[in-house]
Design an enzyme around this catalytic site. Structure first.
Site, PDB file in Angstrom:
ATOM      1  N   ARG A 137      58.766  72.663  29.172  1.00 28.98           N
ATOM      2  CA  ARG A 137      58.348  74.055  29.264  1.00 28.98           C
ATOM      3  C   ARG A 137      58.773  74.625  30.621  1.00 28.98           C
ATOM      4  O   ARG A 137      59.016  73.880  31.573  1.00 28.98           O
ATOM      5  CB  ARG A 137      56.832  74.170  29.135  1.00 28.98           C
ATOM      6  CG  ARG A 137      56.230  73.575  27.870  1.00 28.98           C
ATOM      7  CD  ARG A 137      54.714  73.656  27.927  1.00 28.98           C
ATOM      8  NE  ARG A 137      54.066  73.159  26.722  1.00 28.98           N
ATOM      9  CZ  ARG A 137      53.623  71.915  26.554  1.00 28.98           C
ATOM     10  NH1 ARG A 137      53.769  71.032  27.541  1.00 28.98           N
ATOM     11  NH2 ARG A 137      53.029  71.547  25.434  1.00 28.98           N
ATOM     12  N   LYS A 163      50.799  71.135  30.259  1.00 29.16           N
ATOM     13  CA  LYS A 163      49.698  72.089  30.139  1.00 29.16           C
ATOM     14  C   LYS A 163      48.363  71.372  30.217  1.00 29.16           C
ATOM     15  O   LYS A 163      48.200  70.262  29.733  1.00 29.16           O
ATOM     16  CB  LYS A 163      49.819  72.836  28.797  1.00 29.16           C
ATOM     17  CG  LYS A 163      51.006  73.761  28.715  1.00 29.16           C
ATOM     18  CD  LYS A 163      51.164  74.346  27.320  1.00 29.16           C
ATOM     19  CE  LYS A 163      50.039  75.271  26.952  1.00 29.16           C
ATOM     20  NZ  LYS A 163      50.233  75.920  25.634  1.00 29.16           N
ATOM     21  N   HIS A 217      62.267  78.979  26.250  1.00 29.95           N
ATOM     22  CA  HIS A 217      61.375  78.229  25.367  1.00 29.95           C
ATOM     23  C   HIS A 217      62.072  77.848  24.063  1.00 29.95           C
ATOM     24  O   HIS A 217      61.730  76.843  23.439  1.00 29.95           O
ATOM     25  CB  HIS A 217      60.117  79.045  25.070  1.00 29.95           C
ATOM     26  CG  HIS A 217      58.970  78.203  24.598  1.00 29.95           C
ATOM     27  ND1 HIS A 217      58.311  77.304  25.417  1.00 29.95           N
ATOM     28  CD2 HIS A 217      58.372  78.099  23.384  1.00 29.95           C
ATOM     29  CE1 HIS A 217      57.351  76.696  24.731  1.00 29.95           C
ATOM     30  NE2 HIS A 217      57.372  77.166  23.498  1.00 29.95           N
ATOM     31  N   ARG A 220      63.562  74.538  24.100  1.00 29.31           N
ATOM     32  CA  ARG A 220      62.577  73.493  23.772  1.00 29.31           C
ATOM     33  C   ARG A 220      62.533  73.288  22.262  1.00 29.31           C
ATOM     34  O   ARG A 220      62.385  72.164  21.785  1.00 29.31           O
ATOM     35  CB  ARG A 220      61.216  73.902  24.334  1.00 29.31           C
ATOM     36  CG  ARG A 220      60.107  72.897  24.158  1.00 29.31           C
ATOM     37  CD  ARG A 220      58.920  73.294  25.043  1.00 29.31           C
ATOM     38  NE  ARG A 220      57.645  72.883  24.510  1.00 29.31           N
ATOM     39  CZ  ARG A 220      57.108  71.680  24.680  1.00 29.31           C
ATOM     40  NH1 ARG A 220      57.767  70.766  25.352  1.00 29.31           N
ATOM     41  NH2 ARG A 220      55.923  71.395  24.183  1.00 29.31           N
ATOM     42  N   HIS A 244      52.535  67.403  22.921  1.00 29.68           N
ATOM     43  CA  HIS A 244      51.624  68.152  22.055  1.00 29.68           C
ATOM     44  C   HIS A 244      50.379  67.336  21.752  1.00 29.68           C
ATOM     45  O   HIS A 244      50.452  66.117  21.529  1.00 29.68           O
ATOM     46  CB  HIS A 244      52.314  68.510  20.736  1.00 29.68           C
ATOM     47  CG  HIS A 244      53.353  69.568  20.870  1.00 29.68           C
ATOM     48  ND1 HIS A 244      54.499  69.606  20.101  1.00 29.68           N
ATOM     49  CD2 HIS A 244      53.433  70.637  21.710  1.00 29.68           C
ATOM     50  CE1 HIS A 244      55.232  70.645  20.448  1.00 29.68           C
ATOM     51  NE2 HIS A 244      54.602  71.286  21.416  1.00 29.68           N
ATOM     52  N   TYR A 253      57.607  73.441  16.208  1.00 29.69           N
ATOM     53  CA  TYR A 253      58.750  73.443  17.115  1.00 29.69           C
ATOM     54  C   TYR A 253      59.989  72.780  16.522  1.00 29.69           C
ATOM     55  O   TYR A 253      61.022  72.718  17.166  1.00 29.69           O
ATOM     56  CB  TYR A 253      58.390  72.716  18.416  1.00 29.69           C
ATOM     57  CG  TYR A 253      57.562  73.536  19.358  1.00 29.69           C
ATOM     58  CD1 TYR A 253      58.121  74.095  20.501  1.00 29.69           C
ATOM     59  CD2 TYR A 253      56.214  73.770  19.114  1.00 29.69           C
ATOM     60  CE1 TYR A 253      57.362  74.849  21.371  1.00 29.69           C
ATOM     61  CE2 TYR A 253      55.443  74.515  19.980  1.00 29.69           C
ATOM     62  CZ  TYR A 253      56.018  75.049  21.108  1.00 29.69           C
ATOM     63  OH  TYR A 253      55.262  75.800  21.966  1.00 29.69           O
TER      64      TYR A 253
END
Length: 288
Positions: A137, A163, A217, A220, A244, A253
């Site tokens: 990211r 994240k 993004h 990704r 994730h 994704y």
């Protein structure tokens, strides 16, 4: 212009968030959310009513996920204000909850990616490659540091700061590892915010060289799609690589290759139908 009451309230809120252990990147994002609101209302933070907040959010052209993020920030801000006695009730309850959207993978076509690399300088090109070749990211790219590089018996890897403070280890291609090591000690992308560039700036630099309508993004997405194919469809491997929490998120994704879908249909047909054919019928089926 942001008034003094807003400045004071936002500063105190950010201190409280830091005290609760929230990451600096998240605190910075919440500060920006509140500053955006503060510039567009004519009252102080504790005079904002549900009508003002609904009017403000309704006038913004935000994507659903952006609305979810802003609502979360506002909910935390007025919850904190209520806890410390600055306000009696939160105006956020009047805001409708935004359902999470089930996205669809949109990997950038390889020719467009190669054209973007050709337009980019070395710094921006390295950012693009970290997204495309390692699935990172923009916020993760911004904080790449030499101390997070590590070598094992199989090659070089990078400790990625994801994240929510979650860490994961991503194997690096030989070229990526070589170029990151060549940068020397410190952040790969130095900047004014805690010594490194902001996630927003990384995104802006990428947009400058990517074709219209594409963001870093989406690179990704490209990584996720390729990783799924090369892993033989093993979603758990791709989930681990992309950081994730849920395999359901990983599926958003990853785009399934139409050729692979057709190959599965043809293979299933061959194994089920042809198994019951006589040699003569099997020969006729092959001609058909």
């Amino acid at each position: 212009m942001i008034t003094a009451p807003w400045i004071q309230a936002i500063d105190q809120f950010c201190i409280a968030q830091r005290s609760a252990g929230l990451r600096e990147t998240s605190i910075r994002a919440r500060r920006e959310h509140l500053q955006h609101l503060a510039r567009r209302v004519d009252v102080g933070p504790w005079e904002v009513t549900k009508h003002i907040l609904v009017q403000y959010t309704g006038s913004q052209s935000w994507m659903p996920e952006t609305r979810r993020g802003r609502r979360s920030t506002f909910a935390e801000f007025w919850k904190w204000g209520k806890r410390f006695g600055y306000v009696d009730r939160s105006p956020v309850k009047a805001l409708p909850k935004v359902k999470a959207t089930k996205g669809k993978a949109r990997p950038i076509p390889e020719p467009l990616y190669r054209q973007s690399l050709a337009r980019a300088d070395d710094r921006t090109g390295l950012m693009l490659r970290l997204a495309h070749d390692a699935g990172m990211r923009r916020g993760e790219i911004a904080v790449v540091h030499s101390r997070d590089l590590a070598e094992d018996l199989l090659g070089w890897s990078l400790l990625v700061h994801g994240k929510g403070g979650k860490l994961r280890v991503v194997p690096l291609t030989r070229r990526l590892a070589l170029d990151l090591r060549a940068l020397g000690e410190g952040y790969a992308f130095p900047g004014a915010i805690d010594g490194h560039l902001s996630a927003r700036r990384v995104g802006e630099l990428a947009i400058d060289v990517l074709p219209d309508g594409w963001t870093i993004h989406k690179l990704r997405h490209s990584f996720g799609t390729r990783a799924l194919k090369e892993s033989g469809g093993n979603v758990l491997i791709v989930q681990e690589l992309m950081g994730h929490a849920s395999a359901d998120t990983t599926r958003i994704y990853t785009e399934i290759d139409p050729d692979d879908v057709r190959a599965v249909v043809d293979s299933a047909y061959d194994k089920s139908v042809n198994a019951g054919l006589t040699p003569k019928l099997r020969l006729l089926e092959g001609v058909a």
